[in-house]
Design an enzyme around this catalytic site. Structure first.
Site, PDB file in Angstrom:
ATOM      1  N   GLU A 125       0.780  -1.329  -0.021  1.00 19.74           N
ATOM      2  CA  GLU A 125      -0.143   0.124  -0.142  1.00 19.74           C
ATOM      3  C   GLU A 125       0.693   1.278  -0.143  1.00 19.74           C
ATOM      4  O   GLU A 125       1.718   1.175   0.817  1.00 19.74           O
ATOM      5  CB  GLU A 125      -1.085  -0.054   1.394  1.00 19.74           C
ATOM      6  CG  GLU A 125      -1.877   1.158   1.116  1.00 19.74           C
ATOM      7  CD  GLU A 125      -3.082   1.206   2.236  1.00 19.74           C
ATOM      8  OE1 GLU A 125      -2.747   0.377   3.087  1.00 19.74           O
ATOM      9  OE2 GLU A 125      -3.828   2.171   2.231  1.00 19.74           O
ATOM     10  N   ALA A 258       2.514  -0.487  10.844  1.00 19.07           N
ATOM     11  CA  ALA A 258       1.888  -1.759  10.327  1.00 19.07           C
ATOM     12  C   ALA A 258       1.096  -1.678   8.918  1.00 19.07           C
ATOM     13  O   ALA A 258       0.624  -0.669   8.481  1.00 19.07           O
ATOM     14  CB  ALA A 258       1.031  -2.424  11.527  1.00 19.07           C
ATOM     15  N   MET A 259       0.682  -2.989   8.711  1.00 22.62           N
ATOM     16  CA  MET A 259       0.016  -2.973   7.399  1.00 22.62           C
ATOM     17  C   MET A 259      -0.739  -4.116   7.418  1.00 22.62           C
ATOM     18  O   MET A 259      -0.444  -5.194   7.845  1.00 22.62           O
ATOM     19  CB  MET A 259       0.981  -3.111   6.266  1.00 22.62           C
ATOM     20  CG  MET A 259       0.385  -3.253   4.835  1.00 22.62           C
ATOM     21  SD  MET A 259      -0.623  -1.845   4.398  1.00 22.62           S
ATOM     22  CE  MET A 259      -1.884  -2.714   3.432  1.00 22.62           C
ATOM     23  N   GLU A 260      -2.362  -3.951   6.953  1.00 27.67           N
ATOM     24  CA  GLU A 260      -3.271  -4.861   7.293  1.00 27.67           C
ATOM     25  C   GLU A 260      -3.411  -5.830   5.934  1.00 27.67           C
ATOM     26  O   GLU A 260      -4.391  -6.400   5.922  1.00 27.67           O
ATOM     27  CB  GLU A 260      -4.564  -4.151   7.353  1.00 27.67           C
ATOM     28  CG  GLU A 260      -5.313  -3.546   6.000  1.00 27.67           C
ATOM     29  CD  GLU A 260      -4.579  -2.045   5.716  1.00 27.67           C
ATOM     30  OE1 GLU A 260      -3.712  -1.737   6.386  1.00 27.67           O
ATOM     31  OE2 GLU A 260      -5.272  -1.376   5.068  1.00 27.67           O
ATOM     32  N   ASN A 261      -2.187  -6.329   5.410  1.00 30.48           N
ATOM     33  CA  ASN A 261      -2.388  -7.317   4.459  1.00 30.48           C
ATOM     34  C   ASN A 261      -3.356  -8.579   4.842  1.00 30.48           C
ATOM     35  O   ASN A 261      -3.178  -8.848   5.896  1.00 30.48           O
ATOM     36  CB  ASN A 261      -0.930  -7.922   4.021  1.00 30.48           C
ATOM     37  CG  ASN A 261       0.013  -6.660   4.098  1.00 30.48           C
ATOM     38  OD1 ASN A 261      -0.040  -5.955   3.167  1.00 30.48           O
ATOM     39  ND2 ASN A 261       0.974  -6.926   4.836  1.00 30.48           N
ATOM     40  N   HIS A 293      -6.543  -2.086  15.428  1.00 26.86           N
ATOM     41  CA  HIS A 293      -6.456  -1.338  14.079  1.00 26.86           C
ATOM     42  C   HIS A 293      -6.224  -2.349  12.868  1.00 26.86           C
ATOM     43  O   HIS A 293      -7.325  -2.366  11.900  1.00 26.86           O
ATOM     44  CB  HIS A 293      -5.562  -0.172  14.204  1.00 26.86           C
ATOM     45  CG  HIS A 293      -5.768   0.527  12.942  1.00 26.86           C
ATOM     46  ND1 HIS A 293      -6.737   1.882  12.949  1.00 26.86           N
ATOM     47  CD2 HIS A 293      -5.134   0.415  11.554  1.00 26.86           C
ATOM     48  CE1 HIS A 293      -6.298   2.496  11.724  1.00 26.86           C
ATOM     49  NE2 HIS A 293      -5.681   1.550  10.752  1.00 26.86           N
ATOM     50  N   GLU A 294      -5.112  -2.817  12.787  1.00 20.90           N
ATOM     51  CA  GLU A 294      -4.909  -3.664  11.752  1.00 20.90           C
ATOM     52  C   GLU A 294      -5.681  -4.711  11.626  1.00 20.90           C
ATOM     53  O   GLU A 294      -6.300  -5.266  10.604  1.00 20.90           O
ATOM     54  CB  GLU A 294      -3.283  -4.381  11.657  1.00 20.90           C
ATOM     55  CG  GLU A 294      -2.513  -3.228  11.692  1.00 20.90           C
ATOM     56  CD  GLU A 294      -2.465  -1.921  10.719  1.00 20.90           C
ATOM     57  OE1 GLU A 294      -3.088  -1.891   9.715  1.00 20.90           O
ATOM     58  OE2 GLU A 294      -2.161  -0.638  11.319  1.00 20.90           O
ATOM     59  N   HIS A 297      -9.055  -3.693  10.186  1.00 24.35           N
ATOM     60  CA  HIS A 297      -9.296  -3.630   8.704  1.00 24.35           C
ATOM     61  C   HIS A 297      -9.669  -4.635   7.950  1.00 24.35           C
ATOM     62  O   HIS A 297      -9.952  -4.672   6.691  1.00 24.35           O
ATOM     63  CB  HIS A 297      -7.748  -3.306   8.195  1.00 24.35           C
ATOM     64  CG  HIS A 297      -7.398  -1.926   8.054  1.00 24.35           C
ATOM     65  ND1 HIS A 297      -8.184  -1.015   7.785  1.00 24.35           N
ATOM     66  CD2 HIS A 297      -6.170  -1.054   8.576  1.00 24.35           C
ATOM     67  CE1 HIS A 297      -7.718   0.248   7.739  1.00 24.35           C
ATOM     68  NE2 HIS A 297      -6.606   0.111   8.274  1.00 24.35           N
ATOM     69  N   GLU A 316      -9.928   4.186   6.628  1.00 27.87           N
ATOM     70  CA  GLU A 316      -8.680   4.679   7.588  1.00 27.87           C
ATOM     71  C   GLU A 316      -9.535   5.489   8.674  1.00 27.87           C
ATOM     72  O   GLU A 316      -9.181   4.959   9.795  1.00 27.87           O
ATOM     73  CB  GLU A 316      -7.646   5.350   6.985  1.00 27.87           C
ATOM     74  CG  GLU A 316      -6.691   4.757   6.048  1.00 27.87           C
ATOM     75  CD  GLU A 316      -6.224   3.607   6.723  1.00 27.87           C
ATOM     76  OE1 GLU A 316      -6.321   3.207   8.063  1.00 27.87           O
ATOM     77  OE2 GLU A 316      -5.448   2.525   6.039  1.00 27.87           O
TER      78      GLU A 316
HETATM   79  N1  B3K Z   1      -2.977   1.095   5.856  1.00 21.12           N
HETATM   80  C1  B3K Z   1      -1.701   1.063   6.449  1.00 21.12           C
HETATM   81  C2  B3K Z   1      -0.899   2.317   6.029  1.00 21.12           C
HETATM   82  C3  B3K Z   1      -0.227   2.344   4.468  1.00 21.12           C
HETATM   83  C4  B3K Z   1       0.604   3.523   4.306  1.00 21.12           C
HETATM   84  C5  B3K Z   1       1.206   3.789   3.017  1.00 21.12           C
HETATM   85  N2  B3K Z   1       2.091   4.928   2.921  1.00 21.12           N
HETATM   86  C6  B3K Z   1      -1.704   1.089   7.823  1.00 21.12           C
HETATM   87  C7  B3K Z   1      -2.966   1.372   8.416  1.00 21.12           C
HETATM   88  O1  B3K Z   1      -3.500   2.484   8.183  1.00 21.12           O
HETATM   89  O2  B3K Z   1      -3.512   0.328   9.048  1.00 21.12           O
HETATM   90 ZN    ZN Z   2      -5.317   1.804   8.445  1.00 23.29          ZN
END
Ligand code: B3K
Ligand code: ZN
Length: 854
Positions: A125, A258-261, A293-294, A297, A316
């Site tokens: 992302e 962090a990232m919600e993959n 949070h993640e 998502h 978000e």
């Molecule tokens: N969705 C990601 C953020 C990505 C940022 C890209 N530059 C984390 C979050 O908001 O949960």
């Molecule tokens: Zn987020």
């Protein structure tokens, strides 16, 4: 002279067009190699509209083969220009195969596929996937994925469920259609802390938190937080997890939190690893909320994603709102609300009032990564809070149920989101939508009128100052929570919501027996700046008696702010304020966490903002001096009470990160910070030696640095923790944040020469550079040395990691607030950045928006 060179062509919301192909299935095969990773991609596609097949492709992707239905295309059958690949595609269904090679070892951007400490990991992302393989890298193109990984590394992970695991190979299938930005892959020598969860309909889920060998004993709290999050989302939103496994991986080199993959969240190790010896109460609370949070998502972001990046707040803002609710439920509602408002004012109000102001849903961007902002996230969450206040809890629940039912599997828009509220509650949200389209923080003025017949009239006006590109600001709907207190402190009218829809509007309340004291904007019911004429005595009254904890704290904050403004201009500390602090300290029933918040003085930045609002040019040195003087005055006036708070709030027994213990420690340390101004570091030195946890350790060290009694402790701290990167980060940041302003740039400069200043690591860079920019008077040194230092490092960082450079450049956003000399120096630093050859579009967009402020 302002920068007149054209910034790269912006992307516009109004240009959105649906993609003319669907991907029925994405199959990827990776053969991992640090410098030459091979990727084969088979995309099963169906044409749905006219035009060529256009894919996104990053400059670093070496495209070797392109085939349609197994037929290799000649090199001149496709064209590659800039970041796009254009292929003539047939009608109907076909499979597009591409084979590419990339070099993760050369990738320093922490975007796409890269290496962190020998581990392969990804961050896609917003637009990182195109740096891995050619693809329609946009959130509205969703597909189920099958990923095969060939590698000798012991742990091979991707999204979805494990389909096959054998020596040197892993296959993962993700049945839920997803956009490319949610793709993830991790491979490395990792250890798992494992547990499991049974969902409300009885499905078993394996849970793993993957960390580097040796970090296992610091992953338990993250796992506990994950389990709490899964349960909470079932109980409160009825949302159940939907795969057989949920993996979290901690990575040391990561651009954000962090990232919600899907099914494979990747985290900055800072937001996973915690032990009492290495993490503070604030770290624990943040880990808990970011894990939540993640995880949240998974529904708000993944099952329902965004149609395009302009809709970012759809996932978000909502997910921040949900994580705030979660923390509120788990910890203290009052403390959480105050912390959120403090953060909103410090970051989002600042953004809204400066050159970077933009709507919660922007309509144009050059680099989307520059729009992961406090406005999109935090104001986006406030907007949802207001919506909930306006439609009520039941209306909110109905609307959310409808949202999940109607849009599961969709790439949705803000229009879709508002429509579910309209359909579920029958309310017209036409005017409310301005909160999404109009930038800027409304200024709400309130006046009171009392007639002796028992009628109180509240007159409000709202005005939103112009922001870049938006001069007209029609009135918005503002929910104003108001309660009335009788002069003896009883609540005569409990909280009610006044709905303001006009530029000027009045509300009357009849039948009152005596003139009440008005408690307005309770719970911070709207993200506005409330202005009202109020005497210090009235504020002190609300601080003692208001039944709304936020409003109580706010009254104290205003008292503190007012006295600080007067002190900057030469006055003495207001006795009314000092007495009020005394009464607070004497209140045996006070919640320690709330009391701690009341003892925390407004930041120097907040004072600078208040001075600008009052039409004065803030002088950072005078602000620093006034704030120090007030802290010292509070300490000497209330030494005995503060000392008791310090001694009595010691939390016995082994460290626990719960809200109650953390609240006591917060009070103890707030008292310490004040007393430190008069005891010459004595208590801090004692606490530094005796503390059994990082919360107290770090606070003590910080106090010692502020008292300039620190040489030995600073050395000892480093020696003790030099092998724990996250604690070394603290060591870098504490020294720059707490440094005396006149020494701050020199301290930062000295630390930047330290062998452990591994500046390419985003956490380390943020620790030192962000530490300096958080030292208000230090960063804004009159000689411009802070600006020069920042510009040097932004330029250096931009060459390796443009996202980090761009993000950090926002420290300049308030330059126009200061005096002419500082302005000139800040402009010179920004001009130097803009003149640099080869500047990234990330930093160019930011620096030119900031530079053109005035
Ligand atoms: N969705 C990601 C953020 C990505 C940022 C890209 N530059 C984390 C979050 O908001 O949960
Ligand atoms: Zn987020």
């Amino acid at each position: 002279m302002s920068d007149t060179r054209p910034v790269q062509q912006p992307t516009l919301l109004s240009d959105y067009r649906p993609y003319p192909f669907v991907i029925n299935r994405t199959r990827l095969a990776f053969t991992l190699d640090p410098s030459a990773t091979k990727i084969r991609s088979d995309l099963e596609m169906t044409r749905q509209g006219d035009g060529d097949l256009v894919l996104d492709i990053g400059a670093g992707v070496d495209l070797r083969h392109v085939a349609i239905d197994g037929q290799e295309l000649a090199d001149d059958a496709w064209t590659r220009t800039g970041e796009t690949l254009t292929i003539p595609a047939p009608a109907g269904s076909f499979t597009l195969t591409t084979q590419s090679v990339i070099d993760p070892s050369a990738n320093t951007t922490c975007e796409g596929l890269y290496l962190s400490g020998g581990m392969f990991c990804t961050q896609c992302e917003a637009e990182g996937f195109r740096h891995i393989t050619p693809y329609p890298d946009r959130p509205d193109v969703m597909a189920p994925f099958e990923v095969t990984i060939h590698s000798d590394l012991p742990v091979l992970l991707s999204n979805g469920n494990p389909a096959r695991q054998e020596e040197g190979l892993a296959v993962w299938t993700d049945p839920w259609p997803k956009p490319a930005y949610l793709f993830a892959l991790v491979a490395g020598d990792l250890r798992a802390v494992s547990d499991s969860f049974t969902t409300m309909s009885g499905n078993h889920v394996d849970l793993n938190v993957w960390v580097r060998p040796g970090d296992e004993d610091r992953a338990g709290f993250a796992m506990e937080s994950l389990i709490k999050s899964m349960k909470w989302d079932e109980e409160v939103y009825g949302r159940e997890y939907d795969l057989e496994v949920f993996n979290i991986v901690a990575v040391d080199d990561f651009n954000m939190g962090a990232m919600e993959n899907k099914g494979l969240n990747i985290f900055n190790s800072k937001l996973v690893l915690a032990s009492p010896e290495t993490a503070t109460d604030a770290d624990y609370e943040r880990i808990e909320s970011v894990i939540a949070h993640e995880y949240f998502h998974n529904w708000t972001g993944n099952r329902i994603t965004c149609r395009d990046w302009f809709q970012l707040c759809l996932k978000e803002g909502l997910t921040v709102f949900r994580d705030q609710q979660f923390t509120t439920d788990l910890r203290s509602a009052a403390v959480k609300r105050i912390e959120d408002v403090l953060a909103l004012r410090a970051r989002q109000f600042r953004e809204d009032q400066g050159p970077l102001a933009h709507p919660v849903r922007p309509e144009s961007y050059v680099e989307i990564n520059n729009f992961y902002t406090a406005t999109v996230y935090e104001k986006g969450a406030e907007v949802i809070g207001m919506l909930k206040r306006l439609v009520g809890d039941d209306g909110y629940k109905k609307a959310l149920d409808l949202y999940f039912e109607r849009h599961d599997g969709d790439a949705a828009t803000i229009e879709d989101w508002l429509k579910v509220f309209e359909d579920a509650t029958g309310r017209d949200l036409g005017q409310f939508k301005r909160w999404y389209s109009d930038a800027g923080t409304p200024i709400l003025k309130m006046e009171e009128d009392w007639d002796d017949a028992g009628k109180l009239t509240l007159r409000f006006t709202q005005i939103t100052p112009p922001t870049p590109g938006q001069s007209e600001k029609p009135p918005r709907v503002i929910p104003i929570a108001v309660g009335l207190l009788s002069p003896n402190g009883d609540e005569v009218v409990p909280t009610q919501i006044l709905e303001m829809t006009e530029s000027a509007q009045e509300f009357s309340i009849d039948g009152l027996s005596a003139r009440p004291v008005v408690s307005a904007l309770r719970g911070f019911s709207a993200p506005v700046i409330l202005r009202r004429d109020q005497t210090a005595a009235e504020r002190a009254f609300l601080l003692s008696h208001d039944t709304d904890p936020f409003a109580r704290w706010e009254a104290g904050r205003q008292l503190a702010r007012d006295t600080l403004l007067a002190m900057v201009n030469g006055a003495a500390a207001d006795p009314e304020y000092l007495d009020a602090i005394g009464r607070l300290l004497a209140d045996a029933d006070a919640d320690p966490a709330l009391l701690a918040l009341c003892l925390r003085l407004p930041s120097e930045e907040e004072i600078a903002v208040a001075l600008s609002e009052a039409g004065q040019t803030p002088d950072p040195d005078a602000i620093h001096a006034a704030r120090e003087a007030l802290a010292a005055e509070i300490a000497s006036r209330h030494e005995r009470a503060l000392n008791s708070a310090y001694r009595e709030n010691e939390v016995p027994g082994p460290y626990r990160p719960d809200a109650e213990s953390a609240g006591k420690r917060a009070l103890r340390l707030a008292a310490l910070a004040l007393l430190n101004r008069i005891d010459n570091g004595a208590r801090a030195a004692e606490l530094y030696r005796s503390a059994g946890n990082m919360t107290e350790r770090a606070a003590a060290l910080s106090a010692l640095i502020a008292a300039q009694k620190y040489e030995k402790e600073v050395l000892d701290f480093f020696t003790e923790f030099s092998h724990i990167r996250l604690v070394v980060d603290k060591w870098f940041s504490l020294q720059t944040i707490a440094a005396k302003p006149e020494r701050a740039v020199a301290v930062a400069h000295g630390l930047s020469q330290h062998p452990d200043f591994d500046w390419k690591n985003p956490n380390r860079f943020r620790a030192l550079i962000g530490g300096l920019t958080a030292n208000h008077a230090g960063f804004h040194a009159k000689d411009g040395s802070g600006y020069e230092f920042l510009a040097d490092w932004l330029l250096k960082m931009d060459e390796v990691n443009p996202q980090i450079a761009a993000r950090m450049s926002s420290a300049f956003e308030s330059w126009a607030r200061y005096d002419g000399e500082r302005q000139a120096r800040a402009k010179a630093a920004l001009d130097r950045i803009l003149a640099a050859p080869g500047l990234s579009k990330n930093l160019r967009e930011m620096a030119s928006r900031i530079r053109n402020a005035a």
